[in-house]
Design an enzyme around this catalytic site. Structure first.
Site, PDB file in Angstrom:
ATOM      1  N   ASP A  41     -66.462 -24.640  55.232  1.00  0.00           N
ATOM      2  CA  ASP A  41     -67.375 -25.788  55.356  1.00  0.00           C
ATOM      3  C   ASP A  41     -68.767 -25.226  55.544  1.00  0.00           C
ATOM      4  O   ASP A  41     -68.937 -24.013  55.689  1.00  0.00           O
ATOM      5  CB  ASP A  41     -66.960 -26.729  56.511  1.00  0.00           C
ATOM      6  CG  ASP A  41     -67.432 -28.165  56.264  1.00  0.00           C
ATOM      7  OD1 ASP A  41     -68.635 -28.372  56.018  1.00  0.00           O
ATOM      8  OD2 ASP A  41     -66.596 -29.088  56.299  1.00  0.00           O
ATOM      9  N   TYR A 156     -71.015 -40.892  42.314  1.00  0.00           N
ATOM     10  CA  TYR A 156     -69.790 -40.507  43.034  1.00  0.00           C
ATOM     11  C   TYR A 156     -68.558 -40.938  42.236  1.00  0.00           C
ATOM     12  O   TYR A 156     -67.617 -40.154  42.036  1.00  0.00           O
ATOM     13  CB  TYR A 156     -69.807 -41.169  44.411  1.00  0.00           C
ATOM     14  CG  TYR A 156     -68.581 -40.952  45.264  1.00  0.00           C
ATOM     15  CD1 TYR A 156     -68.461 -39.826  46.073  1.00  0.00           C
ATOM     16  CD2 TYR A 156     -67.539 -41.885  45.274  1.00  0.00           C
ATOM     17  CE1 TYR A 156     -67.334 -39.632  46.865  1.00  0.00           C
ATOM     18  CE2 TYR A 156     -66.419 -41.702  46.057  1.00  0.00           C
ATOM     19  CZ  TYR A 156     -66.319 -40.571  46.861  1.00  0.00           C
ATOM     20  OH  TYR A 156     -65.208 -40.384  47.655  1.00  0.00           O
ATOM     21  N   LYS A 160     -65.635 -38.545  40.639  1.00  0.00           N
ATOM     22  CA  LYS A 160     -64.219 -38.642  41.022  1.00  0.00           C
ATOM     23  C   LYS A 160     -63.332 -38.966  39.808  1.00  0.00           C
ATOM     24  O   LYS A 160     -62.191 -38.504  39.721  1.00  0.00           O
ATOM     25  CB  LYS A 160     -64.036 -39.676  42.127  1.00  0.00           C
ATOM     26  CG  LYS A 160     -64.698 -39.276  43.455  1.00  0.00           C
ATOM     27  CD  LYS A 160     -64.113 -37.992  44.011  1.00  0.00           C
ATOM     28  CE  LYS A 160     -64.655 -37.640  45.382  1.00  0.00           C
ATOM     29  NZ  LYS A 160     -64.061 -36.436  45.965  1.00  0.00           N
TER      30      LYS A 160
HETATM   31  N1  LIG Z   1     -63.268 -41.357  53.662  1.00  0.00           N
HETATM   32  C1  LIG Z   1     -62.942 -42.077  52.609  1.00  0.00           C
HETATM   33  O1  LIG Z   1     -62.794 -43.301  52.692  1.00  0.00           O
HETATM   34  C2  LIG Z   1     -62.709 -41.427  51.275  1.00  0.00           C
HETATM   35  C3  LIG Z   1     -62.334 -42.256  50.215  1.00  0.00           C
HETATM   36  C4  LIG Z   1     -62.114 -41.702  48.973  1.00  0.00           C
HETATM   37  C5  LIG Z   1     -62.242 -40.338  48.790  1.00  0.00           C
HETATM   38  N2  LIG Z   1     -62.599 -39.557  49.836  1.00  0.00           N
HETATM   39  C6  LIG Z   1     -62.751 -38.129  49.554  1.00  0.00           C
HETATM   40  O2  LIG Z   1     -62.039 -37.363  50.512  1.00  0.00           O
HETATM   41  C7  LIG Z   1     -62.736 -36.143  50.763  1.00  0.00           C
HETATM   42  C8  LIG Z   1     -62.997 -35.995  52.252  1.00  0.00           C
HETATM   43  O3  LIG Z   1     -63.797 -37.092  52.697  1.00  0.00           O
HETATM   44  P1  LIG Z   1     -64.060 -37.403  54.236  1.00  0.00           P
HETATM   45  O4  LIG Z   1     -64.037 -38.866  54.382  1.00  0.00           O
HETATM   46  O5  LIG Z   1     -63.214 -36.568  55.088  1.00  0.00           O
HETATM   47  O6  LIG Z   1     -65.596 -36.957  54.346  1.00  0.00           O
HETATM   48  P2  LIG Z   1     -66.380 -36.228  55.522  1.00  0.00           P
HETATM   49  O7  LIG Z   1     -67.815 -36.515  55.248  1.00  0.00           O
HETATM   50  O8  LIG Z   1     -65.809 -36.560  56.836  1.00  0.00           O
HETATM   51  O9  LIG Z   1     -66.061 -34.694  55.214  1.00  0.00           O
HETATM   52  C9  LIG Z   1     -66.591 -34.026  54.108  1.00  0.00           C
HETATM   53  C10 LIG Z   1     -66.756 -32.578  54.501  1.00  0.00           C
HETATM   54  O10 LIG Z   1     -67.206 -31.859  53.364  1.00  0.00           O
HETATM   55  C11 LIG Z   1     -68.179 -30.946  53.804  1.00  0.00           C
HETATM   56  N3  LIG Z   1     -69.071 -30.592  52.703  1.00  0.00           N
HETATM   57  C12 LIG Z   1     -69.940 -31.384  52.030  1.00  0.00           C
HETATM   58  N4  LIG Z   1     -70.587 -30.674  51.113  1.00  0.00           N
HETATM   59  C13 LIG Z   1     -70.106 -29.409  51.201  1.00  0.00           C
HETATM   60  C14 LIG Z   1     -70.410 -28.213  50.510  1.00  0.00           C
HETATM   61  N5  LIG Z   1     -71.330 -28.166  49.541  1.00  0.00           N
HETATM   62  N6  LIG Z   1     -69.742 -27.097  50.854  1.00  0.00           N
HETATM   63  C15 LIG Z   1     -68.810 -27.117  51.844  1.00  0.00           C
HETATM   64  N7  LIG Z   1     -68.501 -28.223  52.539  1.00  0.00           N
HETATM   65  C16 LIG Z   1     -69.151 -29.355  52.202  1.00  0.00           C
HETATM   66  C17 LIG Z   1     -68.929 -31.671  54.904  1.00  0.00           C
HETATM   67  O11 LIG Z   1     -69.649 -30.782  55.743  1.00  0.00           O
HETATM   68  C18 LIG Z   1     -67.793 -32.378  55.622  1.00  0.00           C
HETATM   69  O12 LIG Z   1     -67.259 -31.609  56.659  1.00  0.00           O
HETATM   70  C19 LIG Z   1     -64.018 -36.190  49.921  1.00  0.00           C
HETATM   71  O13 LIG Z   1     -63.812 -35.502  48.711  1.00  0.00           O
HETATM   72  C20 LIG Z   1     -64.188 -37.663  49.666  1.00  0.00           C
HETATM   73  O14 LIG Z   1     -64.934 -37.926  48.510  1.00  0.00           O
HETATM   74  C21 LIG Z   1     -62.846 -40.064  51.070  1.00  0.00           C
END
Ligand SMILES: NC(=O)c1ccc[n+]([C@@H]2O[C@H](COP(=O)([O-])OP(=O)(O)OC[C@H]3O[C@@H](n4cnc5c(N)ncnc54)[C@H](O)[C@@H]3O)[C@@H](O)[C@H]2O)c1
Length: 249
Positions: A41, A156, A160
């Protein structure tokens, strides 16, 4: 939630975006099932905290770095090879979800979203193929947005949708040794969705038959299932985890 446990002992899972809401639950479930972890991260401190919560560095190597950087990915894979001799599971979870209508999306914002949500996944998967052991699995993180679009998040949604296409394409190429699947979460309560839940939560809940947001562990559980032998005949699949939002909304 009742937990199904898997036996991942002796296996190694690489997880990007590891300090995030969903990925830390993925880390917990894989570590709890005996896996070695390779975590990435952006910032050191939250990673260190996660490692300590999981009980220390015994079966974990963590690196602060950028999941969209080829150099950082190569460094991470080298670290994984040196410490654990290879990989069994790759879970590129890192992602960003900024808000902007298509009209207001600058070239720079478009590139940033694609760079992290798509290019980074591609760089990691392409390079990780040389490290994945037979019987291994990839789980990509798509989104309901990638299936049906998302107001004010066109960049986004496009990234995806591309992850879904990449998942299916790679599955065709690397079977039978490696399985490649994806999860498509709906609205999961994490830092990523804080503003969304605040601004449009009522509308989302009204269109969610399960009548609540998802917990990150409910996505992690599906990712673990997809890596486990219980999913041994699944590849190229995209599993929705959205409480029915995709059907209803
Ligand atoms: N939360 C939701 O409702 C949801 C819905 C659909 C998809 N997702 C997908 O699930 C995954 C996780 O989402 P989440 O909700 O846990 O988000 P989050 O924001 O809690 O976590 C994302 C993490 O990615 C890290 N990150 C971002 N850019 C980065 C980079 N360039 N290098 C390394 N780390 C990086 C951030 O520091 C963070 O810790 C993502 O791919 C997101 O698109 C989430």
């Amino acid at each position: 939630m009742s937990a199904i446990t898997y036996d991942f002992s002796g296996k190694t899972a690489l997880i990007t975006g590891a300090s995030g809401g969903i990925a830390r639950e993925v880390a917990r479930i894989f570590h709890g099932a005996g896996a070695n972890l390779v975590l990435l991260d952006l910032a050191e401190e939250p990673l260190a905290q996660l490692v300590s919560e999981l009980g220390g560095e015994d079966r974990i190597v963590a690196m602060a770095g950028d999941a969209s950087s080829r150099d950082d990915i190569e460094a991470l894979l080298e670290l994984a090879a040196k410490r654990f001799g290879g990989l069994d599971y790759v879970l590129p979870v890192a992602g960003i979800y900024p808000e902007a209508t298509v009209r207001d999306t600058s070239d720079e914002l478009w590139r940033t979203v694609m760079q992290i949500n798509l290019d980074g996944v591609f760089y990691l998967l392409r390079s990780a193929l040389g490290h994945l052991r037979p019987g291994g699995a990839v789980v990509n993180f798509a989104s309901v947005a990638g299936h049906r679009g998302s107001h004010s998040h066109g960049h986004y949604a496009a990234s995806k949708a591309a992850v879904i296409a990449l998942t299916r394409s790679l599955a065709m190429e690397v079977g039978p040794d490696i399985r490649v699947n994806a999860v498509s979460p709906g609205t999961i309560e994490t830092p990523m969705t804080r503003d969304l839940v605040r601004d449009r939560g009522g509308n989302l809940l009204a269109n969610t038959p399960m009548a609540r947001y998802g917990h990150p562990s409910e996505v992690a559980a599906v990712a673990a299932f997809l890596c486990s032998s219980a999913a041994s005949y699944m590849t190229g699949e995209v599993v929705h985890v959205n409480g029915g939002l995709f059907l209803a909304g």
